[in-house]
Design an enzyme around this catalytic site. Structure first.
Site, PDB file in Angstrom:
ATOM      1  N   ASP A 147       0.827  -1.199   0.000  1.00 49.88           N
ATOM      2  CA  ASP A 147       0.000   0.000   0.000  1.00 49.88           C
ATOM      3  C   ASP A 147       0.867   1.257   0.000  1.00 49.88           C
ATOM      4  O   ASP A 147       2.070   1.219   0.284  1.00 49.88           O
ATOM      5  CB  ASP A 147      -0.991  -0.012   1.171  1.00 49.88           C
ATOM      6  CG  ASP A 147      -0.319   0.057   2.522  1.00 49.88           C
ATOM      7  OD1 ASP A 147       0.323   1.079   2.811  1.00 49.88           O
ATOM      8  OD2 ASP A 147      -0.420  -0.915   3.296  1.00 49.88           O
ATOM      9  N   LYS A 148       0.261   2.366  -0.335  1.00 53.68           N
ATOM     10  CA  LYS A 148       0.980   3.628  -0.521  1.00 53.68           C
ATOM     11  C   LYS A 148       1.776   4.033   0.717  1.00 53.68           C
ATOM     12  O   LYS A 148       2.867   4.612   0.617  1.00 53.68           O
ATOM     13  CB  LYS A 148      -0.019   4.728  -0.894  1.00 53.68           C
ATOM     14  CG  LYS A 148       0.598   6.091  -1.141  1.00 53.68           C
ATOM     15  CD  LYS A 148      -0.469   7.111  -1.500  1.00 53.68           C
ATOM     16  CE  LYS A 148       0.119   8.502  -1.679  1.00 53.68           C
ATOM     17  NZ  LYS A 148      -0.923   9.509  -2.029  1.00 53.68           N
TER      18      LYS A 148
END
Length: 235
Positions: free
Chosen positions: A100-101
Site C-alpha cells: 500500500d501507498k
C-alpha cells in the site's frame, strides 16, 4: 498453451488483463480474431492491438525498494507517483504482490506474467516478511491472537496463522503466507494496535538486503533460478 497464458508470457499483460483484451477483440491469431480458450504455439503469429508479440528469450526480474508515497498501480489518476513509472526498464514490468501507498520495502518487478501468476497464487503459501513498528506498546496476548489467525470483519475472512517475533515493546517481525488487502494493518487494528511504520524485507527467497530506498537491481542468476523453482516454473 492458452492464448491468455501466451500473452502473459510475452509480458504484455497479466492473464486476467489478457482475457479482457481477447474479449475486446484486440487479439489476433494468424489474422483471425482470437477467442477465449484458443491455444497457440511459437509457430503462430499473435498480435495485440495490431502489434506482433513474441516471448522474450530472457525475462527481466528485479528487486525494487518501494518508498512510502509510491502507489502500486499502472493507472491511477489520483496517484502522484506510480510504481510502473518509478522503475526504469525497456520492458513493460509489473509488480508481483502490491504494497500500500503508506508502506515501503521490497517489490518484485518482472515482465514474466507466468511468474507473477505463480507468485500470487494464494494456495502456494509463499512467504513474505515484514518489519512492523507501532505507535504504542503491544502485549504478548495481542501478538498471540494475530499469530493464531484473526477474523477481519471488513473482509469477512480469518487470516492464516503466521509467525511473529517480537523485536521491541512496540515492534515485531511478521511472516505471512497470504496477501489480503492491507492485511497487517487490518490485523493490528483488530487487536487494538495502530501501525506507525511498515516495511517488507523479504519475498520468498529474495531479501531486501542493503538495497537503498527507491533503488532497484536485477536478481542474480542464483536468486532467479531459486525463485522460479519455488514457484514450480522451469526456465
Amino acid at each position: 498453451m492458452r492464448i491468455n497464458q501466451y500473452i502473459s508470457r510475452c509480458g504484455v499483460a497479466s492473464r486476467r488483463e489478457a482475457d479482457r483484451l481477447i474479449e475486446a477483440g484486440e487479439v489476433m491469431i494468424d489474422g483471425r480474431q482470437a477467442r477465449p480458450g484458443d491455444r497457440v504455439t511459437d509457430e503462430n503469429t499473435v498480435t495485440v492491438s495490431g502489434n506482433e508479440i513474441r516471448p522474450p528469450e530472457e525475462h527481466v526480474v528485479m528487486a525494487y525498494y518501494k518508498p512510502v508515497g509510491v502507489t502500486c498501480s499502472e493507472r491511477d489518476a489520483h496517484a502522484d507517483r506510480l510504481v510502473t513509472d518509478e522503475v526504469k526498464s525497456d520492458r513493460r514490468l509489473t509488480y508481483a504482490g502490491r504494497l500500500d501507498k503508506d508502506s515501503e520495502g521490497l517489490l518484485i518487478m518482472t515482465d514474466d506474467g507466468d511468474l507473477i501468476d505463480a507468485m500470487m497464487r494464494g494456495s502456494a503459501k509463499h512467504e513474505k516478511e515484514y518489519e512492523v513498528t507501532l505507535y504504542s506498546p503491544i502485549s504478548d496476548e495481542q501478538l498471540g491472537r494475530m499469530c493464531r489467525g484473526i477474523y477481519i470483519e471488513e473482509l469477512g475472512v480469518r487470516t492464516r496463522p503466521c509467525i511473529i517475533t517480537r523485536t521491541g515493546k512496540n515492534s515485531f517481525i511478521v511472516i505471512l503466507t497470504q496477501g489480503l488487502n492491507r492485511q497487517i494493518r487490518r490485523m493490528c487494528r483488530a487487536v487494538g494496535a495502530r501501525i506507525r511504520h511498515l516495511r517488507r524485507t523479504r519475498v520468498m527467497n529474495i531479501a531486501l538486503g542493503d538495497l537503498q530506498v527507491g533503488a532497484s537491481r536485477n536478481l542474480t542468476p542464483e536468486e532467479k533460478k531459486e525463485l522460479y523453482l519455488q514457484c514450480g516454473l522451469h526456465r
